[in-house]
Design an enzyme around this catalytic site. Structure first.
Site, mmCIF file in Angstrom:
data_model
loop_
_atom_site.group_PDB
_atom_site.id
_atom_site.type_symbol
_atom_site.label_atom_id
_atom_site.label_comp_id
_atom_site.label_asym_id
_atom_site.label_seq_id
_atom_site.Cartn_x
_atom_site.Cartn_y
_atom_site.Cartn_z
ATOM 1 N N ALA A 243 37.924 12.521 18.050
ATOM 2 C CA ALA A 243 36.642 13.193 18.275
ATOM 3 C C ALA A 243 36.256 13.089 19.749
ATOM 4 O O ALA A 243 36.744 12.222 20.479
ATOM 5 C CB ALA A 243 35.564 12.561 17.401
ATOM 6 N N GLY B 109 40.129 11.570 14.617
ATOM 7 C CA GLY B 109 39.805 12.868 14.049
ATOM 8 C C GLY B 109 40.999 13.800 14.010
ATOM 9 O O GLY B 109 41.096 14.658 13.131
ATOM 10 N N GLU C 242 42.778 13.055 10.950
ATOM 11 C CA GLU C 242 41.999 13.554 9.809
ATOM 12 C C GLU C 242 42.215 15.056 9.602
ATOM 13 O O GLU C 242 42.245 15.537 8.463
ATOM 14 C CB GLU C 242 40.520 13.212 10.005
ATOM 15 N N GLU D 89 39.276 4.149 15.298
ATOM 16 C CA GLU D 89 37.811 4.116 15.211
ATOM 17 C C GLU D 89 37.253 2.697 15.172
ATOM 18 O O GLU D 89 36.162 2.433 15.694
ATOM 19 C CB GLU D 89 37.344 4.878 13.958
#
Length: 693
Positions: A89, A135, A138, A158
């Site tokens: 992210a 991310g 993901e 994370e």
């Protein structure tokens, strides 16, 4: 040209499907090949690496809408960046968030988009090269199939930001492959390489660039064989999940207390409560993530992430130094030399004792075997590290680093010899930890070539390097030294010459106060517990053993001679201990026993008090404020970064100045005054507190 050579060269060119035109999108290019397969290339505008921002995700949503109506034969998602797939992210959007409801709302939009990707009525294939993190992983998990290019790496970092995955990764990973492996990845932040990911079931195939088109066709048209394990079903079963979660908590407690690092525990709770239902876990992930995002731990760790970036930029460009000559093959000199060789530099290592060089070469070989995956790479690193008993390398080096014991006359005698042989444009650097450069330069004909490049032990793990200037230093040499530090993947901190510079000056009161507490018959385990309770990676007694009691004593005496009573006097029994050769880890005995490099210690029977914690940690903040006031360093953010990356100062506190700011500068100054009244003038608050904000 030989076809084999062409094939090898082809592996260095990304297979991106049909040649894309500019198209209507800023961050993506969408094309279709002769088989009707859509190729979606992620190429974030104005960035060297792909990250997922709100804008990027919204554009991705528009593309999904178009694909839902166009219905190609399949969809391939690829990065057009050579650096890798997606780095995660866009963390700039995480800063300063304080409303969990708003975070959950924003997160919900990301969930909706990835759910659409997962449920789109066509085969979807992610082709992954380089890094695929957070991310990015993901996104990959929301595709039907995953093809990795050999050498790709996958991870959920994370937890290093005080978070857990938030775009559905917690549920999708634990229901795709072995939940124990998935949880381990999320709890540690460690990466796995492509072939390991294949064995786990995280990816379906591993291939080379030249075979990507064939692998994509196999995946889209149903020819790719995929292994589906029963492990997720078995291990997500309630009683099994409860047992494993209990073990995970127990292991996590050994490394990170819940009050300091809540994210791993929140992740374990999430899986234990909701892991039996993929849909339930997807939904529960959002409030769990949102709650973590607004914690001081997450916001401080996010701040630390940006501190590292800011300090990287201080290097100021690409280094032109190719050959480093290191004098002194002891623990520091040998490790500096091996790190430089690991980073691709030619290194000559000089010492008067052949045994010292042999020991350094052995340590280098051990290091390379741990941090370099290929045998060929390890061999090349050892080839670049050249033993140099005669010191011939000094004549050809671009940079000479002196790393001999902290004795002024010894260093000056070495410099006198070096000046006769070193290249006129070469830099002469000292790794001194405490001697001001004004004293070292007095014997030099060209003092402007001398500066400090001060590494921290262990060199391979601590990222900070202090680059020390004095009022006669050549500015170009100083700039080149900063570039050199950046070039060997270290974080440079510019500091002005002064006793102890920044880090050792701040660290020494911490270590010496611990010794005074020992004098008061406070148990060493209790003292270490006080620091660890605050969040330090190890207590000051264990740290003193790690550094070496002889070095602690020498630096302490040196700083006390220069700085007076702000540095406590070393107890006489410490001198006796050093005289007996009980120096800590390197001799197998100091305050603790050491076996095979590991400390042998139990648990404290008497627990630490808040007063003990303040005695240890507040003097560090006090010194940092003093260094700012004196102009030794000029930026409070880099001071915090220096203490985190040079000493391991509790990262979730954001550094000693950030801790003081959060606690309140007036509160800290008052606490120091109270300690001064109780224990002595060494705690007297610095005048800089009056203006620190």
């Amino acid at each position: 040209m030989d076809s084999k050579i062409l094939n090898v060269m082809k592996d260095h060119v990304l297979e991106l499907g049909p040649q894309p035109s500019s198209g209507p999108y800023r961050h993506f290019k969408l094309t279709r090949d002769e088989d009707g397969i859509a190729w979606l290339l992620f190429d974030r505008e104005g960035a060297s690496a792909n990250t997922l921002s709100t804008e990027v995700l919204e554009e991705f949503s528009q593309i999904l809408t178009a694909l839902e109506s166009e219905r190609p034969a399949g969809l391939v998602i690829r990065s057009a960046k050579r650096s890798g797939f997606i780095a995660g992210a866009d963390i700039t959007e995480f800063r300063g968030l304080s409303d969990p409801a708003l975070v959950e709302q924003q997160l919900g939009r990301g969930h909706d988009i990835l759910n659409r990707l997962e449920n789109i009525k066509l085969p979807t294939v992610a082709v992954i090269h380089g890094f695929c993190l957070g991310g990015g992983l993901e996104v990959v998990l929301a595709c039907n199939m995953r093809i990795a290019i050999d050498g790709a790496r996958f991870g959920f970092p994370e937890v290093l930001l005080g978070l857990h995955p938030g775009f559905g990764g917690t549920a999708r990973s634990t229901h795709l492959f072995n939940p124990l492996e998935a949880m381990t990845m999320m709890l540690t932040g460690k990466t796995v390489e492509a072939r390991k990911a294949k064995s786990l079931g995280l990816v379906d195939a591993v291939t080379q660039e030249r075979h990507v088109r064939g692998a994509v066709k196999d995946a889209i048209f149903g020819r790719l064989k995929r292994n589906r394990s029963m492990l997720p079903k078995v291990m997500n079963f309630g009683p099994v999940r409860g047992l494993l979660a209990s073990r995970m908590r127990s292991e996590t407690r050994k490394k990170a207390p819940q009050e300091n690092y809540p994210a791993p525990y929140a992740l374990i709770d999430l899986w234990e409560k909701h892991g039996g239902s993929r849909a339930g876990m997807l939904e529960a992930e959002k409030p769990s993530f949102a709650k973590l995002m607004v914690t001081p731990t997450a916001q401080n760790l996010i701040r630390v992430f940006f501190l590292r970036d800011e300090m990287k930029k201080l290097a100021g460009g690409k280094s032109e130094i190719k050959h480093v000559h290191v004098i002194g093959a002891g623990a520091m000199g040998g490790d500096i030399a091996s790190w430089c060789a690991h980073q691709g530099l030619r290194v000559t290592l000089a010492d008067m004792e052949s045994a010292a060089i042999a020991g350094a070469m052995k340590r280098a070989s051990d290091l390379f075997s741990k941090i370099t995956r290929s045998r060929i790479g390890q061999r090349d690193e050892l080839d670049r590290l050249i033993p140099d008993m005669t010191g011939e390398g000094a004549k050809h080096a671009d940079l000479i680093i002196e790393a001999v014991p902290e004795k002024l006359q010894l260093k000056q005698s070495i410099y006198a010899g070096l000046e006769k042989v070193m290249k006129p444009e070469a830099i002469l650097a000292t790794n001194t930890s405490s001697i001001p450069l004004e004293e070292l330069r007095t014997s030099l004909q060209r003092p402007e070539r001398l500066l400090g490049i001060h590494f921290f032990n262990p060199v391979s793990r601590l990222q900070l390097v202090e680059v020390i200037s004095h009022d006669q230093v050549d500015r170009e040499a100083l700039a080149n030294a900063m570039k050199f530090v950046g070039g060997i993947d270290r974080l440079p901190l510019p500091v002005k010459s002064s006793p102890g510079f920044l880090v050792n000056r701040a660290l020494m009161p911490y270590l010496m106060e611990a010794l005074l507490m020992l004098d008061e018959k406070i148990d060493k385990l209790t003292i270490d517990e006080a620091a660890e309770k605050f969040g330090m990676p190890m207590g000051p007694i264990e740290l003193a053993d790690q550094v070496g009691l002889d070095i602690c004593l020498a630096v302490g005496d040196e700083l006390r001679a220069k700085l007076g009573d702000s540095i406590p006097s070393a107890p006489e029994w410490l001198r006796e201990k050093v005289a007996k050769g009980e120096l800590g880890r390197k001799t197998g005995r100091g305050f603790y026993e050491w076996k095979d490099g590991r400390v042998q210690k139990g648990h404290a029977h008497v627990h630490a008090t808040p007063d003990m914690i303040d005695r240890l940690v507040l003097p560090m903040s006090n010194v940092c404020v003093a260094c700012l006031r004196e102009g030794i360093v000029d930026n409070p953010d880099t001071v915090d970064g220096a203490m985190i990356f040079g000493t391991g100062y509790a990262p979730f506190r954001g550094g000693p100045l950030n801790y003081a700011r959060e606690r309140g500068p007036e509160n800290v100054a008052n606490a120091l005054s109270a300690l001064a009244a109780k224990y002595g003038e060494r705690f007297k608050p610095d005048a800089g507190w009056a203006t620190f904000r």
